[in-house]
Structure formats: structure tokens, C-alpha cells
Write a protein that holds these residues in place. Structure first.
Motif, mmCIF file in Angstrom:
data_model
loop_
_atom_site.group_PDB
_atom_site.id
_atom_site.type_symbol
_atom_site.label_atom_id
_atom_site.label_comp_id
_atom_site.label_asym_id
_atom_site.label_seq_id
_atom_site.Cartn_x
_atom_site.Cartn_y
_atom_site.Cartn_z
ATOM 1 N N MET A 176 0.977 -1.165 -0.037
ATOM 2 C CA MET A 176 -0.016 0.115 0.045
ATOM 3 C C MET A 176 0.765 1.272 -0.004
ATOM 4 S SD MET A 176 -2.570 0.804 3.020
ATOM 5 C CE MET A 176 -2.730 2.301 3.741
ATOM 6 N N ALA A 177 1.813 1.168 0.880
ATOM 7 C CA ALA A 177 2.829 2.336 0.889
ATOM 8 C C ALA A 177 3.574 2.730 -0.308
ATOM 9 C CB ALA A 177 3.982 2.412 2.233
ATOM 10 N N HIS A 178 3.846 1.638 -1.001
ATOM 11 C CA HIS A 178 4.771 1.742 -2.057
ATOM 12 C C HIS A 178 3.974 2.251 -3.211
ATOM 13 C CE1 HIS A 178 7.494 0.407 -4.935
ATOM 14 N NE2 HIS A 178 6.480 -0.013 -5.876
ATOM 15 N N TYR A 179 2.691 1.809 -3.290
ATOM 16 C CA TYR A 179 1.733 2.461 -4.312
ATOM 17 C C TYR A 179 1.298 3.948 -4.215
ATOM 18 C CZ TYR A 179 2.422 -1.828 -7.024
ATOM 19 O OH TYR A 179 2.956 -2.689 -7.454
ATOM 20 N N ILE A 180 1.245 4.260 -2.878
ATOM 21 C CA ILE A 180 0.780 5.497 -2.459
ATOM 22 C C ILE A 180 1.952 6.501 -2.882
ATOM 23 C CG2 ILE A 180 0.357 7.289 -0.521
ATOM 24 C CD1 ILE A 180 -0.921 5.030 0.897
ATOM 25 N N HIS A 181 3.096 6.160 -2.757
ATOM 26 C CA HIS A 181 4.304 6.649 -3.124
ATOM 27 C C HIS A 181 4.233 6.958 -4.728
ATOM 28 C CE1 HIS A 181 6.202 7.894 0.398
ATOM 29 N NE2 HIS A 181 6.115 6.771 0.883
ATOM 30 N N ALA A 182 3.789 5.933 -5.547
ATOM 31 C CA ALA A 182 3.923 5.809 -6.834
ATOM 32 C C ALA A 182 2.645 6.762 -7.466
ATOM 33 C CB ALA A 182 3.709 4.515 -7.274
ATOM 34 N N ASP A 183 1.645 7.371 -6.358
ATOM 35 C CA ASP A 183 0.817 7.994 -6.542
ATOM 36 C C ASP A 183 -0.387 7.462 -7.712
ATOM 37 O OD1 ASP A 183 -0.122 10.650 -5.888
ATOM 38 O OD2 ASP A 183 1.075 11.731 -7.320
ATOM 39 N N TRP A 184 -0.549 6.092 -7.218
ATOM 40 C CA TRP A 184 -1.990 5.432 -7.802
ATOM 41 C C TRP A 184 -3.140 5.744 -7.167
ATOM 42 C CZ3 TRP A 184 -1.259 -0.372 -9.361
ATOM 43 C CH2 TRP A 184 0.017 -0.714 -9.940
ATOM 44 N N ASN A 185 -4.038 5.610 -8.118
ATOM 45 C CA ASN A 185 -5.531 5.725 -7.624
ATOM 46 C C ASN A 185 -5.692 4.968 -6.344
ATOM 47 O OD1 ASN A 185 -8.222 4.922 -7.432
ATOM 48 N ND2 ASN A 185 -8.704 6.333 -9.085
ATOM 49 N N PRO A 186 -6.537 5.666 -5.245
ATOM 50 C CA PRO A 186 -6.511 4.995 -3.886
ATOM 51 C C PRO A 186 -7.246 3.474 -4.194
ATOM 52 C CG PRO A 186 -7.166 7.253 -3.882
ATOM 53 C CD PRO A 186 -6.627 7.045 -5.321
ATOM 54 N N TRP A 187 -8.336 3.646 -5.148
ATOM 55 C CA TRP A 187 -9.143 2.303 -5.190
ATOM 56 C C TRP A 187 -8.372 1.506 -5.977
ATOM 57 C CZ3 TRP A 187 -13.025 1.988 -2.522
ATOM 58 C CH2 TRP A 187 -14.115 3.014 -2.010
ATOM 59 N N LEU A 188 -7.401 1.739 -6.859
ATOM 60 C CA LEU A 188 -6.605 0.598 -7.447
ATOM 61 C C LEU A 188 -5.505 0.024 -6.385
ATOM 62 C CD1 LEU A 188 -6.394 -0.402 -10.371
ATOM 63 C CD2 LEU A 188 -4.528 1.222 -10.509
ATOM 64 N N ILE A 189 -5.258 1.032 -5.566
ATOM 65 C CA ILE A 189 -4.309 0.428 -4.297
ATOM 66 C C ILE A 189 -4.792 -0.521 -3.672
ATOM 67 C CG2 ILE A 189 -2.805 1.136 -2.465
ATOM 68 C CD1 ILE A 189 -2.198 3.945 -3.930
ATOM 69 N N VAL A 190 -6.094 -0.181 -3.247
ATOM 70 C CA VAL A 190 -6.830 -1.214 -2.257
ATOM 71 C C VAL A 190 -6.937 -2.562 -2.958
ATOM 72 C CG1 VAL A 190 -9.108 -1.625 -1.265
ATOM 73 C CG2 VAL A 190 -8.095 0.654 -1.147
ATOM 74 N N LEU A 191 -7.345 -2.291 -4.337
ATOM 75 C CA LEU A 191 -7.532 -3.520 -5.140
ATOM 76 C C LEU A 191 -6.278 -4.261 -5.141
ATOM 77 C CD1 LEU A 191 -10.050 -4.359 -6.567
ATOM 78 C CD2 LEU A 191 -9.043 -3.882 -8.514
ATOM 79 N N VAL A 192 -5.097 -3.685 -5.327
ATOM 80 C CA VAL A 192 -3.955 -4.553 -5.305
ATOM 81 C C VAL A 192 -3.230 -5.055 -4.060
ATOM 82 C CG1 VAL A 192 -1.429 -4.123 -5.918
ATOM 83 C CG2 VAL A 192 -3.037 -3.045 -7.337
ATOM 84 N N THR A 193 -3.710 -4.282 -3.141
ATOM 85 C CA THR A 193 -3.336 -4.596 -1.803
ATOM 86 C C THR A 193 -3.912 -5.907 -1.469
ATOM 87 O OG1 THR A 193 -2.848 -2.461 -1.075
ATOM 88 C CG2 THR A 193 -3.146 -4.030 0.644
ATOM 89 N N LEU A 194 -5.406 -5.986 -1.563
ATOM 90 C CA LEU A 194 -6.178 -7.173 -1.422
ATOM 91 C C LEU A 194 -6.032 -8.184 -2.242
ATOM 92 C CD1 LEU A 194 -9.822 -5.505 -0.852
ATOM 93 C CD2 LEU A 194 -8.008 -5.873 1.033
ATOM 94 N N GLY A 195 -5.385 -7.882 -3.540
ATOM 95 C CA GLY A 195 -4.990 -9.074 -4.175
ATOM 96 C C GLY A 195 -3.671 -9.666 -3.832
#
Lengths: 341, 502, 324
Positions: A93-112
């Protein structure tokens, strides 16, 4: 035949949730005695405050994981890697927040990511036939290493309005994370009781060989149970990480596996599988959390928390142990639960 | 039975009950010194229970045991061993991960200055095995040796103590012909030393090859005993499988109800699995009951499991509705409309932690798949309907199935398949461990289902039962079909003859 | 071929391989100093792992050793501060470890509760009690502790030395080897781990053995705690978190079957040294991150568990083939 007679007075068995609820009530009453203002709830700046709210609020991560644990234990398994999965999902989650992804996408990737961890555990248990404790031990050991790897040097901190409001925000005066618990509970409950998944998991946990002969796909069911706890752990990871606004791979989710297992056991489930008590497990979480709160309020140093927790587990386990039950039954000359014909 | 010498062991009026089952009822058993005594019976006949009473694993509820003329109370396996009664179980009770020497010498290793000397211990182990003519590397783990060797190691261990009685529980079940010969050589040698041997087996040939006397049990009752020369094969098989009263067959299905024409629902051609089942072929049509008869280990259960996909066949072929099918899993068989009530209900059938209702809907649910859940109301309706239809004695459908008696548990499994609306129902020992009342109900139910057009494949060790409901009987021996008996030719005598003729 | 020996061979191969890698890439790696430090730095984990070996061989597991190490450290530090001699404190603690272990063993066997959950409670209990005694690090200042820390026996070659920690570990190893391979108790541990039911029928006193195993493990855990306290010259309630995992990993990588019955004490020492070597290699490299330790250990765990699964299959296959 002889069944009807043999059952003395055919005691209608009480719903299983009664005992954990009773324990919780006792705990809350004690809290109320120690601190008369325990039950007061205040509304400050559009947000509810009070010890009860606090218990619910702090219990959230464990509640999320414990619900998954209830399912895995129901399948006669156990998952020791949940703490590591929390750390991994926090790092992702932290990694993709830094990469400035869309938060919903981050949630999806994290759950994945959580689901993937669960699939790994499930595959070891179900396809390679490794005992659950041993199989999940591997990820327990290696998982934090992966989390550190994703984090890179140091502890990455972040600011994200989306994740902060998800974890620490409130909606209609009630903390957002409580909605999340309710949502996960409803989803899991529907999955367990509105599809046949619950029946199948319980069947596999009670007797895998007979379940196979009744046509249940035992492997798929087992893997699915681990995948679910993976997703639950990742959800908890999002809450925990969002709370501290940092991904601490070493301490994030430490010991959560123990609290989660404890909650399931307090909820009355046997570690030998066969039954899933989702609501009871949540009560178990509340017992653990109010125990912690009581210790804090009673003026005892917080260090006593672990000691008291240990005593509680031991008592519950001893009471649950069939050996002790049967010897008590013999002691009091009771006929016990067995029916003879 | 004119021996004047004092028997070594006498057991009289032995009774033993477990929850739901009377395992032994008024059983007697006499063992003489220096004899090999074959103890025979089908599964559930009570032979292992009897042996476990003798070896102190179980305490009998009633009856007496005397050893060398003195009444004894055997309270534990250790007590039995102290009295000189030693047992070698089929599932060899040794530790496979330990070495042969460690297994032989556990708790009595040689020591030097209080510390174990493995060199000396191994020497003693080697010497102990040499007495049985076995020369192997005693340092290797026991599990890496064949079961025949493990068996001999267990015997050597028993003989290292002072032994009066040696009980061998199915020692030859997994040995090849050569290994059996070796074992028998050892047994003759032990016998010559005056040790009494109780030999539990289901291989008739071996009984005649090694035994001096025979005792037969059936359904937990004593059937008969005598010197082997006085019990011919035919009589032995009858004692094991059939009622003494011959000829009574009840109301048999009349021949005109048997459909001999039309396409078979299931048609097996030389079906088998290597090391499991040699070969079986048969046709089974709707509304027909095919009985599987034979002694324990003859291939009855194995046939049932292959047809259901519980074991994967690798020989021959099976056609369903004329189409060749490769059955891989039970799920596949269930989707084809098959149902299976296994022999071992507790292990393979019931989900003990679940309720009667949940057990009943399980197969229907797995047929429908995970997402098309059988609704709450529908579940209750099905469960109540089945409880009524089959007369399942339970206060309600929410009782845990583990709390029912054996007969009712069997009915729950039958109900599980009936609600799944099968075309073929495979029953393995449907009346095992069930009291007389429930027994008759289940036989009646089989007839009724058949009349409703269901196809049934029923494996049973009860000849009377097989004769009562079968349109066609497959007689199994040594893991293959040896004879098929049809219609009016089905009698207990005909089946016994086919089994005994070897 | 004795399949049981295959895992220990694999362990030794991995150990030598890691050593060879170190020697190949780094100049000062193949020195007695590095070796001496390897022994010193890993002594406490290896001692704990030796105790754990008995537990795992018997078919159990113990999650409380990390907490025990912390508890021993803090109690010892406080007692020494109050004027006790460290050795007296050590003796009292060893008796405590023995009794607590015996109690856990009794609960596990008598009430048939899973070992991991029973030892979990003492993990909580000990960690909690440590924090109750003191929340901060307590230094151990005593002439004996100083003597212990500065004790060295130089190796005949090179600049390395054998420390007191290493000596204690070697003493523990010798005791453990004798118990495991030269006593009936040791033989019985292997027997109940292989098949408790059969062992009981063979006349093995199962209850006594299980209680003994956890009592013995308690003693080893306490000794590990003493070594750790003297090594760090302090007691700290949050010390040695997760050491139970390191100990379990050392046992498994050392070739012991996690389901019990098969394994060697000496393998555990190699298992512990392998973890130490990985750490040393990463420190030598300087650019690799520390997370590699956990991932590599996790990977090794996986490989060894799967390897053992395969070996057990081949060992039991002979027997079950006949039964088919």
C-alpha cells in the motif's frame, strides 16, 4: 428408538453465543464498577468518544483477521502468517501511495496481494499436504522479509487523505473503520450462509474424507479458506498502516495471529475444526479488547495485559478440553454428553 | 473336542457393548497350548473386539477369562504382556521412523555405565531376529522394510518376552505367497515351543494350511468351533456368511420384474485397478439390484469404490448409458446420478460435527454447486420428509448426527443420497452394526427403492440379505468376479459353493 | 541408502556452500576470527534450538523460548542489581525453567491440548511478567559477568578465539548428544515423535517422556537466556522477540522432521550456524539489505519441509505399497 429416552430432559442447547456474551458482559460490568464513566459516550466535534467506542475502534484490525481465522479454523486449519501478511500489504500500500496510484486501485492491489499470500498457504496445505501450522510458518518467517524488501531502506511514511479517512476518519459520527468491519462481516456471513461455502468448509473441517465422498471439492474449499483470510489480513493491513501513516514491516501486525486465534477460541470454536462461529468470534474480539481496556483503566501497568491474556486463554482451553470435561463429568456422576442405546 | 489337557485360555460368556453397538454377546473361546487357532469372521463379527478383551485393550462387560486354569482380570495391554499374552496387529504397532534395533529393544536397551550401548543393543536385536531366520540391517529404519519384515520384527519382539499366547491380527493381509510361507514356517517353529497362537485371518486357504482348530464369530455372536479337519470349506463359509437355517428366502423379486433387455445404466468390462481389484464385469439396469457377495477382502468393497470413482480404475472400461466414461472423482460420479453409502460410516460417511439436516442435504448441495444453495425452507422440508420417510429416530433435524445410534446414522446417509435423486445407489454393507429392527427396515427400503426404478449395487457379507433382494449376484473371490448367479438360481447354497470352490 | 540421513547431508552441503561463497567473495572470510564470532554470536539461539530439537522430535513445538530468554535476562539483571551472584541467580532460574517446562508438558499430555497453544500462553505470560518486572533495560554489572565476557581461548591458528558463550554452547551440545543418543529417555523421545500410539503399546512411558521433554527444553531455554544476558550484559523485556522462530527454523534446516521422530541434535547446530552464516555474509557484503536473511531462511524452510515430505513418502511407501 432409545435416543429420545437417553437424552435427559432433552435440554434445549443454548445458542453458542451465550457464553462469550456472558463473559463480555461480566468484563463490561467490572469495567463499569472500576470506572463509573465507562459507559458514557460523548459527541465531540461530530465524533463519538468514550470507552465503548474505543474498544470497538481498537478491536477493528483483530476483528477483521479473526473472522478469517474463524473460517480457516473451521476447516481444521490455522494461519500463523497473518501478521506477516499485514506487514506485506502495508508495504504494498505504501509503495503505491508513493507511486501516486489511484487509491481504489491501491486497495485492489493490496487485497490481491493478501489473496495471493493466502493462495500460497492454501496450496501448501491442500496440494502438498503440509500441516497448516508448518505450512503457514514459512510465510510467517519470510513474509516480513518481503515487506522490508518492498519498503526499501527505512520506514516509508506517507500522507493520503483517502487511507487516513478510511482508517481514522468518521462518517455520521461513527468511525469509518467500524463500517468496514460490518461490511466484511456481512460479506463473509453471506458467503458462509447464503451460499453453500459455510456448509462445505464445516464438512471438510469435520471429516475431509467423508466430504470428498459426498462430492465436496475439498481442495478448492481449503484453498479458498486461506485466500479469504489472506484478504482479511490485507484489509487489516490497510487499516493499521493507514492509522500510523507508515509501513513498519517489523512491528506491524505483530502477534495478531495470536489475538485472532484467541478470539476464535473465546468464541467457542474448537481448534479441531468443524464449526464456524462468525458472530461469536467478534464477541471474542470484544472480550480481548475490553480486557485490555480494563487493565489500562484499573491502574495496572499495561504490561499486565499479556499476563492476564495468558491466564484467560489457559482457563478457556482447560474448560474446553474434553479430557477435563469428562473427568469433571465423572466427578459429579453426570451422564455426560454421550448417548448410549 | 476331546482334549484332556488343560486349555491355556478359556473365555466364557464374554459380552461387550459400545455406544450403539453390541460388539460381543455371550461369546466363548478356548485356546489350547501349542496350537494355531484360527479366529474367523467378517468385519464387525467381533473378532478384534474379542482379541482386544483378551489382550487387555478393552474390559468385557460380562464373562470370565481364565489363563492356565486361573481366572484372570486383564486390565491393560501391559497386564496382558505380564501374563504372557502378546499381540502383533495388522497395522504393525511399531514406530516406522525408528530403526529395527530401536524398535526391538525399546525400554530394554543394553547399557554401559548407565548409557545405552547401541553396539550391544544391535547385537541383541540381530540375535533375536536370527531366531526367526531373519538377517537384515537392524540399523535401518523399520519403515524402509516391507510389511512382511515389519511383521516378523513385531513377532520377534513379542517372543523376546516370556510368551504363552501370541495373537496375530490379520498377519498375512498384505503379504505375498512367498512371504506367507516364511511366516508359516516361523509359526510352526513357535508352535513347537508350546506357544499358543491365535491367528485372525480371512483367507480360507491359509486357515487350512496352518491351523489346528477354528472358531467362527458372526455379528458379535459365537457361531461354532472345532478341529480344522472336522470343518469342511463349505461349512466354514456358511458359518461365516449365512444363517444356519437354509432355504428361507422371504418374498423374492419375481423374475418378470427383472429387465434383462434394454441398455444397461452401468456396464463394467474387465474393470479393475492394479494391486487393488483384478477384474469385474457386469451390467446393471434401472430397477435392478445387483448383489456383491464374497468373503472379506474378496473385492466387494473395492468394486463398489471403483464404480463410484472413490478409487480410480486403470484396467478395463466402464460404460454409463452406453458411453465409455473415465471416473476420476466421487463428484463426477455424483453428477452422473450415483450415490454411495460406504462401509465405514464414521470415517467415510458421516460428518459427525454437522446436524442431521446438514448431513442430509450435503450431497444434493455438492451436486448443485456452491452458489446454488438449497434454501433454508427447502432444507428443512427435505430433512423432515426424510426423517419421516425413513423413520429416523431423532428429536429434530438440528441434532448432531454423532449423537444418533448406528441404525439411524445409516438412515441419515441413505437419506443424503435419496434427496440427491440418484439413478444408481451403491451400498456397502448397509446393515453392518445395526440392530435387528433397523436391519429389516433397511432391507425393506432397498426393495422399495428398486421397485421405484432405482438401480442398486449392494455389497454385503450377509448372504441371507443378498439372497433376499438381489436380481443378480456377483460372487467375488481373490479380488475378482468368479461367478454370476441370476434370478431363481440365487440361493445361499449356490453362493457358498461358488465362494468355497477353489 | 538410509533416507533418514539425507536431510542432515543436505544441511551440511548448504553450510559448506555458504562458507565457500563467503571464502570466494570476501578476503577475510575464511579466518578463525570469523568462525569464532559465528559461534559466539549465535550461541544463545543454538542453545535454545537444541532444546527445541527435543520438543520437535517428540512431535511438539514450543513458542515460549523467546519470551523465556527475555524473562531470564530481566530477572537475572534485577537479582544481580540486588546483590545476588549471577551463578546463584542462574541456578534458581534453571530450576524455574525446569518446573515451568514440566508443567507445560503435563498440561499438553494430560489435557490433550495442542502444544503450540499451551506454549503460547507461557509466551504471553513470560513476556508480560518481564515487562512487569522492568520496562527498561537493566544493565548487569558484576565481576563475574565481566570475566565471562572477556574470557577467550585462542584458536591454535589465526586471530580467532573461543568465547565463554561458545563454550557453554558446546557443553550444552555434548549434554544434548548424550541425552538424545545414549539414554532411554532420548530413545523414547524419538519413539513418541514417530508414533505416540505405538510407543505407548511398546511400553514407552509417554506422559513421563512428554513432561521430561518440555522440562529439558525449559532448562535449555533458561541457559540460552543466561548466555544472552551475559552476552549483552543486560536484561530487557523486549529482548529476543521472535527467537522461537529462529530456533524452530534452525531445527528444521538442521534436518529434523517438524512432525517429529526423525532428526539429529547435531543437525540443529548446523541449522543455527547456517542462519548465522547468512547474516555474516550479508554483513560482509555491506550492500545487501537485512531482509534477505528472513527471505533466505523462509526459502530454506520451504525447501527442507518439502524435501522431508518427499523422504517420508518414500520411507512409508514401501510399507503401504504392500497394503494396497
Amino acid at each position: 428408538m432409545t435416543e429420545l429416552k437417553a437424552k435427559p430432559e432433552a435440554k434445549r442447547s443454548l445458542p453458542t453465543i451465550v457464553w462469550p456474551l456472558l463473559a463480555l458482559a461480566v468484563m463490561l460490568v467490572i469495567d463499569g464498577i472500576i470506572n463509573p464513566s465507562f459507559f458514557s459516550i460523548r459527541l465531540v466535534e461530530g465524533r463519538l468518544y468514550g470507552s465503548l467506542i474505543d474498544i470497538l475502534y481498537r478491536g477493528t484490525p483483530i476483528a477483521l483477521i479473526a473472522m478469517g481465522m474463524a473460517i480457516v479454523i473451521g476447516s481444521r486449519g490455522i494461519d500463523l502468517s497473518v501478521g506477516s501478511v499485514v506487514a506485506i500489504s502495508g508495504a504494498v500500500m505504501a509503495h503505491y501511495i508513493h507511486a501516486d496510484w489511484n487509491p481504489w486501485l491501491i486497495v485492489l492491489v493490496t487485497l490481491g496481494m493478501g489473496a495471493f499470500c493466502g493462495l500460497w498457504n492454501g496450496a501448501l496445505v491442500s496440494l502438498l499436504g503440509i500441516q497448516p501450522i508448518i505450512a503457514t510458518l514459512i510465510l510467517m518467517v519470510a513474509g516480513r522479509g518481503f515487506a522490508l524488501m518492498i519498503n526499501g531502506p527505512g520506514i516509508p511514511t506517507f500522507r493520503s487523505e483517502f487511507f487516513e479517512s478510511l482508517s481514522t476518519g468518521q462518517f455520521l459520527t461513527i468511525p469509518t473503520r467500524l463500517y468496514l468491519v460490518v461490511l466484511v462481516f456481512v460479506i463473509l456471513w453471506a458467503l458462509l450462509r447464503k451460499t453453500a461455502f459455510g456448509l462445505f468448509v464445516e464438512a471438510v473441517g469435520s471429516n475431509a474424507s467423508a466430504s470428498r465422498l459426498a462430492g465436496v471439492g475439498t481442495r478448492v474449499i481449503t484453498i479458498a479458506a486461506y485466500a479469504i483470510i489472506g484478504v482479511c489480513s490485507a484489509t487489516a493491513g490497510i487499516i493499521i498502516t493507514g492509522d500510523v501513516r507508515a509501513s513498519d514491516a517489523v512491528t506491524s501486525g505483530l502477534y495478531t495471529e495470536l489475538d485472532a486465534i484467541l478470539a476464535v477460541v473465546l468464541g467457542g470454536a474448537s481448534l479441531n475444526g468443524g464449526r464456524i462461529y462468525l458472530a461469536n468470534t467478534l464477541v471474542g474480539v470484544l472480550i480481548i479488547q475490553s480486557l485490555t481496556t480494563s487493565i489500562l483503566m484499573s491502574g495496572l501497568p499495561p504490561e499486565y495485559n499479556l499476563v492476564v491474556k495468558a491466564i484467560v486463554i489457559l482457563v478457556v482451553l482447560l474448560v474446553q478440553a474434553p479430557k477435563l470435561r469428562s473427568s469433571i463429568a465423572v466427578l459429579f456422576g453426570s451422564r455426560g454428553g454421550k448417548v448410549k442405546s | 473336542m476331546t482334549q484332556e489337557i488343560e486349555p491355556r485360555v478359556t473365555m466364557r460368556g464374554i459380552c461387550k457393548a459400545f455406544p450403539g453397538v453390541k460388539a460381543l454377546e455371550d461369546v466363548e473361546f478356548t485356546l489350547h497350548p501349542g496350537e494355531v487357532h484360527a479366529l474367523l469372521g467378517e468385519n464387525g463379527a467381533g473378532k478384534s473386539t474379542l482379541v482386544k478383551v483378551m489382550t487387555g485393550v478393552y474390559q468385557c462387560d460380562a464373562g470370565t477369562v481364565t489363563l492356565d486354569g486361573k481366572e484372570v482380570h486383564i486390565s491393560s495391554p501391559a497386564a496382558a504382556q505380564d501374563l504372557g499374552i502378546n499381540t502383533v496387529y495388522q497395522e504393525v504397532n511399531l514406530v516406522p521412523t525408528l530403526s529395527v534395533a530401536e524398535n526391538l529393544m525399546i525400554e530394554r536397551q543394553s547399557s554401559v555405565f548407565g548409557f545405552i550401548s547401541w553396539k550391544k543393543t544391535r547385537e541383541r536385536a540381530r540375535a533375536s531376529l536370527a531366531r526367526l531366520g531373519l538377517d537384515i540391517d537392524v540399523g535401518r529404519s523399520l519403515g524402509s522394510y516391507s510389511l512382511a519384515v515389519q511383521q516378523l520384527v513385531a513377532i520377534a519382539r513379542a517372543l523376546d518376552r516370556e510368551t504363552k499366547v501370541l495373537v496375530l491380527d490379520e498377519p498375512t493381509a498384505s503379504l505375498d505367497a512367498h512371504e506367507v510361507e516364511t511366516l508359516f514356517g516361523v509359526l510352526r517353529d513357535i508352535k513347537a515351543r508350546g506357544i499358543s497362537i491365535v491367528f485372525i485371518t480371512h483367507f480360507i486357504d491359509q486357515v487350512y494350511a496352518i491351523s489346528d482348530r477354528i472358531t467362527v464369530l458372526r455379528n458379535g455372536r459365537f457361531v461354532g468351533t472345532g478341529p480344522v479337519a472336522e470343518v469342511p470349506r463349505m461349512r466354514l463359509v456358511t458359518m461365516m456368511l449365512g444363517r444356519q437355517v437354509e432355504g428361507h428366502t422371504g418374498d423374492r423379486p419375481s423374475p418378470d420384474t427383472i429387465k434383462m433387455e434394454g441398455e444397461a445404466l452401468v456396464s463394467a468390462k474387465a474393470l479393475g485397478k492394479s494391486r487393488y481389484l483384478k477384474s469385474v464385469d457386469f451390467d446393471l439396469r434401472a430397477g435392478e439390484v445387483v448383489g456383491l457377495a464374497g468373503l472379506l477382502g474378496s473385492g466387494r468393497t473395492e468394486t463398489a469404490k471403483l464404480i463410484f470413482g472413490a478409487e480410480r480404475a486403470d484396467l478395463g472400461e466402464i460404460r454409463i448409458d452406453g458411453q465409455p466414461v473415465s471416473l476420476r472423482t466421487p463428484k463426477q460420479a455424483i453428477n452422473l446420478g450415483f450415490g454411495f453409502c460406504p462401509e465405514d460410516r464414521k470415517h467415510d460417511g458421516l460428518i459427525l460435527d454437522l446436524t442431521v439436516r446438514e448431513n442430509i442435504v450435503l450431497a444434493l448441495q455438492s451436486k448443485q454447486g456452491i452458489f446454488r444453495r438449497v434454501g433454508e425452507a427447502e432444507q428443512n422440508r427435505l430433512a423432515d420428509e426424510m426423517i419421516k420417510a425413513l423413520g429416523i429416530a431423532t428429536p429434530d433435524a438440528e441434532k448432531r448426527v454423532g449423537q444418533l445410534s448406528g441404525g439411524n446414522q445409516q438412515k441419515v446417509i441413505l437419506a443424503r443420497w435419496l434427496v440427491a435423486k440418484p439413478r444408481l445407489l451403491i451400498l456397502d454393507e448397509p446393515t453392518r452394526g445395526i440392530d435387528i429392527g433397523a436391519h429389516a427396515e433397511i432391507v425393506a427400503l432397498i426393495r422399495k427403492l428398486c421397485a421405484e426404478g432405482l438401480a442398486l449395487l449392494v455389497a454385503s457379507s450377509e448372504l441371507e440379505e443378498i439372497v433376499a433382494f438381489s436380481h443378480r449376484v456377483l460372487v467375488m473371490r481373490d479380488r475378482e468376479k468368479v461367478k454370476e448367479i441370476v434370478g431363481q438360481d440365487i440361493t445361499q447354497a449356490a453362493i457358498v459353493e461358488a465362494i468355497a470352490n477353489s | 541408502m538410509r533416507e533418514r540421513r539425507l536431510p542432515i547431508l543436505a544441511t551440511i552441503v548448504v553450510f559448506l556452500l555458504l562458507y565457500a561463497i563467503g571464502g570466494f567473495y570476501f578476503n577475510n572470510f575464511l579466518t578463525t576470527r570469523v568462525f569464532g564470532n559465528l559461534l559466539t554470536d549465535n550461541a544463545f539461539v543454538i542453545i535454545a534450538a537444541i532444546g527445541m530439537t527435543f520438543v520437535i522430535l517428540s512431535g511438539g513445538i514450543d513458542l515460549s523460548v523467546g519470551s523465556m530468554i527475555a524473562f531470564v535476562g530481566i530477572v537475572m539483571a534485577v537479582l544481580v542489581r540486588d546483590g545476588w551472584h549471577p551463578l546463584t541467580a542462574a541456578l534458581v532460574l534453571i530450576v524455574f525453567g525446569f518446573l515451568l517446562g514440566a508443567l507445560m508438558g503435563y498440561i499438553i499430555d494430560a489435557f490433550e491440548i495442542q502444544p503450540f497453544i499451551v506454549t503460547l500462553t507461557s509466551m504471553f505470560m513470560l513476556r508480560g511478567l518481564s515487562a512487569v518486572i522492568s520496562q527498561d533495560s537493566v544493565p548487569i554489572n558484576h565481576p563475574f559477568a565481566e570475566a565471562f565476557g572477556s574470557f577467550r581461548i585462542p584458536f591454535p591458528i589465526g586471530k580467532g578465539w573461543l568465547s565463554a558463550e561458545a563454550l557453554v554452547m558446546i557443553a550444552c551440545l555434548i549434554v544434548a548428544l548424550i541425552i538424545a543418543h545414549r539414554t532411554r529417555f532420548g530413545a523414547n523421545v524419538y519413539a513418541i515423535g514417530g508414533d505416540a500410539q505405538s510407543a505407548l503399546l511398546l511400553g514407552v512411558p509417554v506422559r513421563k517422556t512428554v513432561v521430561g521433554v518440555y522440562a529439558l527444553n525449559g532448562v535449555f531455554a533458561v541457559v540460552a537466556g543466561i548466555v544472552y544476558a551475559l552476552y549483552t550484559s543486560s536484561g530487557y523485556p523486549l529482548a529476543a522477540v521472535g527467537v522461537e522462530l529462529d530456533a524452530i527454523a534452525a531445527v528444521v534446516i538442521g534436518g529434523t522432521l517438524l512432525t517429529g521422530g526423525v532428526g539429529l541434535v547435531i543437525g540443529t547446530v548446523f541449522g543455527g550456524l547456517i542462519q548465522g552464516l547468512i547474516q555474516t555474509l550479508i554483513i560482509f557484503d555491506g550492500t545487501l539489505d537485512s531482509w534477505w536473511i528472513r527471505i533466505v531462511i523462509g526459502g530454506l524452510l520451504f525447501v527442507f519441509i518439502v524435501l522431508q515430505k518427499g523422504i517420508m513418502r518414500s520411507v512409508t511407501a514401501l510399507g503401504s505399497q504392500g497394503a494396497a
